[in-house]
Design an enzyme around this catalytic site. Structure first.
Site, PDB file in Angstrom:
ATOM      1  N   ASP A 409       0.788  -1.245   0.086  1.00  0.00           N
ATOM      2  CA  ASP A 409       0.113  -0.016   0.008  1.00  0.00           C
ATOM      3  C   ASP A 409       0.813   1.429   0.025  1.00  0.00           C
ATOM      4  OD1 ASP A 409      -2.231   1.546   0.172  1.00  0.00           O
ATOM      5  OD2 ASP A 409      -2.390   1.506   2.359  1.00  0.00           O
ATOM      6  N   GLU A 412       2.660   4.575  -4.136  1.00  0.00           N
ATOM      7  CA  GLU A 412       2.722   5.477  -5.384  1.00  0.00           C
ATOM      8  C   GLU A 412       4.020   6.193  -5.714  1.00  0.00           C
ATOM      9  OE1 GLU A 412       0.201   5.181  -3.191  1.00  0.00           O
ATOM     10  OE2 GLU A 412      -0.941   4.133  -4.396  1.00  0.00           O
ATOM     11  N   ASP A 485      -8.776   3.201  -3.115  1.00  0.00           N
ATOM     12  CA  ASP A 485      -9.948   3.534  -2.303  1.00  0.00           C
ATOM     13  C   ASP A 485     -11.196   4.223  -2.836  1.00  0.00           C
ATOM     14  OD1 ASP A 485      -8.214   2.868  -0.355  1.00  0.00           O
ATOM     15  OD2 ASP A 485      -7.666   5.146   0.246  1.00  0.00           O
TER      16      ASP A 485
HETATM   17  O1  MIG Z   1      -6.061   5.428   3.293  1.00  0.00           O
HETATM   18  O2  MIG Z   1      -3.781   1.019   5.661  1.00  0.00           O
HETATM   19  O3  MIG Z   1      -6.034   2.021   0.011  1.00  0.00           O
HETATM   20  O4  MIG Z   1      -6.883   0.096   1.585  1.00  0.00           O
HETATM   21  O5  MIG Z   1      -7.138   0.319   4.139  1.00  0.00           O
HETATM   22  C1  MIG Z   1      -5.004   5.114   4.190  1.00  0.00           C
HETATM   23  C2  MIG Z   1      -4.981   1.842   5.653  1.00  0.00           C
HETATM   24  C3  MIG Z   1      -3.960   3.983   3.777  1.00  0.00           C
HETATM   25  C4  MIG Z   1      -5.047   2.977   1.821  1.00  0.00           C
HETATM   26  C5  MIG Z   1      -5.539   1.940   1.242  1.00  0.00           C
HETATM   27  C6  MIG Z   1      -6.699   1.112   2.149  1.00  0.00           C
HETATM   28  C7  MIG Z   1      -5.976   0.813   3.484  1.00  0.00           C
HETATM   29  C8  MIG Z   1      -5.533   2.144   4.203  1.00  0.00           C
HETATM   30  N1  MIG Z   1      -4.573   2.583   3.394  1.00  0.00           N
END
Ligand code: MIG
Length: 774
Positions: A409, A412, A485
């Site tokens: 996660d 990017e 998201d």
């Molecule tokens: O939005 O780790 O897209 O699936 O639950 C904050 C927390 C960071 C983004 C991810 C999402 C995940 C969340 N992360």
């Protein structure tokens, strides 16, 4: 030829064209159907999308035709003119990709700087326009009246991208994903077009920020521009749209066969991993409500202070034992891993990375400090192969723990400082050379996924399960993706279909959306329609944000729970079909879930079909994506189709109106298709199945079913079985066509509309014997 300097050198499939003015242009013949166009702008030429040498010995000719030079293979003709224009045609001379002979006509604007500030001060977004002044180059191609565009990975909007503009710059977009957002988490710069019905693809292999305008600015041209890199694009030919897509995945790689359980249902929520008891409670509820489940995802809370490669033992007393305990219940755990590493002198990963110089630096050489979940954070320089090897080595921590994979996660990469980005001028490596963030940004997630894949593979020898939010062209070789998201709004259920179809066309056969919606509060109806719509979506995961209304299947009323269960059961019945499709996808290079246009490009009705998808060639899914709807129009393409629920037969190439009360997903099977129908199970088992059923839709058919151990790479050495089921003229035949994976089904049942035929394996003859029919 009136210009002396216009000429070419031909060196073994590499044709260098010289012009009176400007740089040389190189045409590289990769295969008969793939030609690379290259113009050096002084940048590195290594590719992150394409690995290994894809050049195949190809017959071609180069002819000086006087006013132009013509390069021809059996499939493509490239015509190069002294004014540097290049046109590509198919072998029958149908135009595919032609340089535009004219100037851009920018859209008129009534916005000056003063007004811009006024408009922005109220909070309106003002998009910077791509102008020739703020890019390194622009490439304009002429546009035909009915030209349509597909691909581009998981962008917003509809299936056909004509009339819209997009950017390629991986970005964490925590607000509602609308048609107006030009970019999300992934950059897959491939676009497919059909010009007068003739298909082609263009893949721009440039990691710098780039822009597509696909006929928004003009009806006469489309264009591509980039802020850096070389001009380096591939013209993809092929007789059909499928052949063009297969050429793209030939270049950038194919989605590897997953482990079978990865196709099982997965439950997630930001918040489950606050403790082992909370996770266990979720598993208990699945058992209590008789719901199948394969994976629970662990979001950031399991970590110690959001430190990567740690597991908080105040929340999980004995993580390893816990993972094992869940595993014995048939449930796997999938931990998240973030891109940013916490700044902390007492934390080994940080210390090691600092000592070795593995984090990204400012231009002055100091390590750049951004901010993510753990507070001050540093970012691994994944462009350096040593950093990837280091990361891969630490992945073993999760493998040893028994975790089933890695969920990447914020790759990017996202940052809470500097407007959500890393500054462009940060110093990264591109292999051994130094370069900037501007170049490496779009491959950060790709390289992090590659490291995770390699680490998992080395540690387990199994097919790694990596999920990533960010991606570049080619990431499909290493990782599954989800669309980030989204929100619990109907427009995002609508978006899911074109978005996943776009990812599929762009090489990502394994992808999914957060079922129910990640942000905002879902409703029972939305959740129900979403799980229905996802029944054959390769990645099937329900995920939601901390603080949103609970959206586990039991969170609402009995009806919601019952319908949810019905579709989870259906999913498990169809996993053998999906797995067969993945096996095929690995060789064909075509997606599992696909838009109808990929199979029926000649049929204009499919060109803008946003709310239906095919799974392979023979199953058609037409979900309800509107609140309150209980009927819908379904487009059935050529052929005959059978309603999955009631066997009603329909002639295709027309629209039909079907009933779809809340518990019904409109689902169709092509007539005379055989589908494997798995056993009713609560989890995908590691043990080989002992029995398999095949259902015949229509009166006849033939089907080849694939079986292997569902876990490791032995299938690549040929360790798999193939069963051929053949039904014709009332005869039912089951043949073990290839037997190189030892276990076989002891029993096989073939169900036709009128018969139920049972076969038993006979080890002596290594074949099946029909034992009864009724
Ligand atoms: O939005 O780790 O897209 O699936 O639950 C904050 C927390 C960071 C983004 C991810 C999402 C995940 C969340 N992360």
């Amino acid at each position: 030829m009136n210009n002396q300097k216009f000429g070419y050198q031909d060196d073994n499939q590499k044709i260098t064209l010289d012009f009176a003015t400007g740089k040389e242009i190189i045409l590289n013949i990769i295969t008969p159907e793939i030609i690379e166009v290259f113009e050096d702008h002084g940048c590195a030429t290594n590719s992150y999308a394409i690995e290994g040498n894809k050049k195949q010995p190809t017959d071609y000719t180069v002819t000086d035709c006087g006013d132009h030079i013509e390069v021809q293979t059996t499939a493509l003709i490239g015509k190069v003119y002294p004014d540097r224009k290049i046109d590509f045609y198919d072998a029958q001379n149908h135009p595919l990709v032609l340089d535009y002979r004219g100037e851009r006509q920018m859209l008129p604007t009534d916005m000056d700087d003063e007004h811009r500030n006024t408009v922005m001060s109220e909070g309106h977004a003002v998009h910077a326009k791509a102008t020739p002044d703020n890019v390194n180059f622009e490439i304009l191609k002429s546009l035909a009246k009915d030209e349509v565009f597909y691909g581009l990975g998981g962008k917003t909007g509809f299936l056909n991208k004509r009339g819209y503009e997009y950017d390629n710059w991986n970005t964490d977009v925590p607000v509602l994903h609308n048609d107006s957002q030009t970019h999300l988490y992934k950059s897959i710069p491939v676009v497919y077009g059909m010009k007068n019905g003739y298909p082609y693809g263009l893949f721009f292999d440039d990691t710098y920020k780039s822009h597509f305008d696909l006929g928004k600015e003009s009806d006469n041209y489309y264009f591509y521009s980039a802020v850096g890199g070389n001009v380096d694009y591939y013209v993809l030919g092929g007789q059909t749209l499928q052949a063009v897509v297969a050429n793209y995945t030939y270049l950038t790689g194919r989605t590897p066969l997953p482990q079978k359980w990865m196709l099982g249902y997965q439950q997630s929520r930001w918040g489950y991993s606050i403790s082992d008891t909370r996770v266990e409670d979720i598993a208990d509820k699945f058992a209590e409500y008789d719901l199948p489940l394969d994976v629970i995802h662990l979001d950031i809370d399991y970590m110690r202070g959001y430190r990567d490669f740690t597991w908080d033992t105040t929340k999980f007393t004995d993580p390893e034992a816990f993972v094992q305990k869940m595993r014995e219940r048939g449930i796997r755990l999938m931990p998240i891993l973030d891109a940013g590493v916490k700044v902390d002198d007492k934390y080994d990963i940080y210390k090691e990375g600092m000592a070795k110089g593995y984090f990204v630096t400012n231009p002055d050489g100091s390590v750049y400090i951004g901010s993510v979940w753990p507070g001050d954070s540093v970012f691994p320089d994944f462009g350096n192969p040593d950093v990837r090897a280091w990361w891969a080595k630490h992945i073993k921590f999760f493998a040893d723990m028994g975790a089933c994979g890695i969920w990447n996660d914020m790759d990017e990469p996202a940052n809470f400082r500097a407007k959500g980005q890393l500054p462009d001028d940060l110093v990264f490596h591109n292999g051994q050379e130094k370069t900037t963030h501007a170049k490496m940004h779009n491959v950060f997630g790709h390289l992090q996924s590659q490291a995770a894949y390699e680490g998992m593979k080395a540690a387990t020898q199994q097919r790694p399960y990596i999920i990533s939010r960010a991606a570049y062209a080619g990431t499909q070789k290493y990782s599954t993706v989800w669309t980030g998201d989204n929100a619990a709004v109907w427009s995002h259920l609508q978006l899911a279909i074109p978005q996943l179809n776009g990812l599929g066309m762009s090489g990502f056969a394994f992808a999914g959306t957060d079922i129910g919606g990640f942000q905002e509060d879902t409703t029972p109806e939305l959740l129900t329609r979403w799980v229905e719509a996802s029944v054959l979506v390769p990645l099937m995961r329900n995920h939601s944000i901390l603080g949103s209304r609970y959206q586990e299947p039991w969170s609402f009323d009995q009806q919601t729970l019952d319908i949810y269960r019905k579709y989870l059961n259906l999913r498990y019945r169809l996993i053998p079909y999906l797995y067969d499709q993945f096996h095929q996808a690995e060789t064909s290079g075509l997606p599992v879930m696909r838009p109808l246009v990929l199979n029926y490009p000649q049929d204009r009705e499919t060109w803008n079909l946003n709310d239906q998808y095919l799974v392979g060639d023979n199953i058609l899914v037409a979900p309800i994506v509107n609140q309150g709807a209980t009927k819908r129009m379904v487009y059935l393409p050529a052929g005959e189709w059978v309603d999955f629920w009631n066997n009603t037969e329909y002639a295709g190439q027309r629209y039909v109106m079907v009933d779809a009360p809340l518990d019904t997903l409109p689902l169709f099977v092509r007539k005379d298709t055989i589908i494997p129908w798995g056993n009713k199970v609560m989890h995908v088992s590691d043990e080989p199945e002992k029995m398999m059923t095949f259902k015949v839709y229509g009166n006849q058919g033939t089907y080849c079913h694939y079986q292997d151990n569902g876990q490791d790479f032995k299938y690549q050495q040929g360790e798999f079985n193939e069963y051929v089921i053949n039904v014709a003229n009332d005869q039912i035949e089951v043949r073990l066509q290839k037997h190189d994976f030892k276990p076989v089904y002891q029993h096989i049942v073939v169900e036709t509309a009128t018969k139920h035929a049972k076969f038993t394996f006979d080890s002596e003859s290594d074949q099946y014997r029909q034992v009864e029919t009724n």
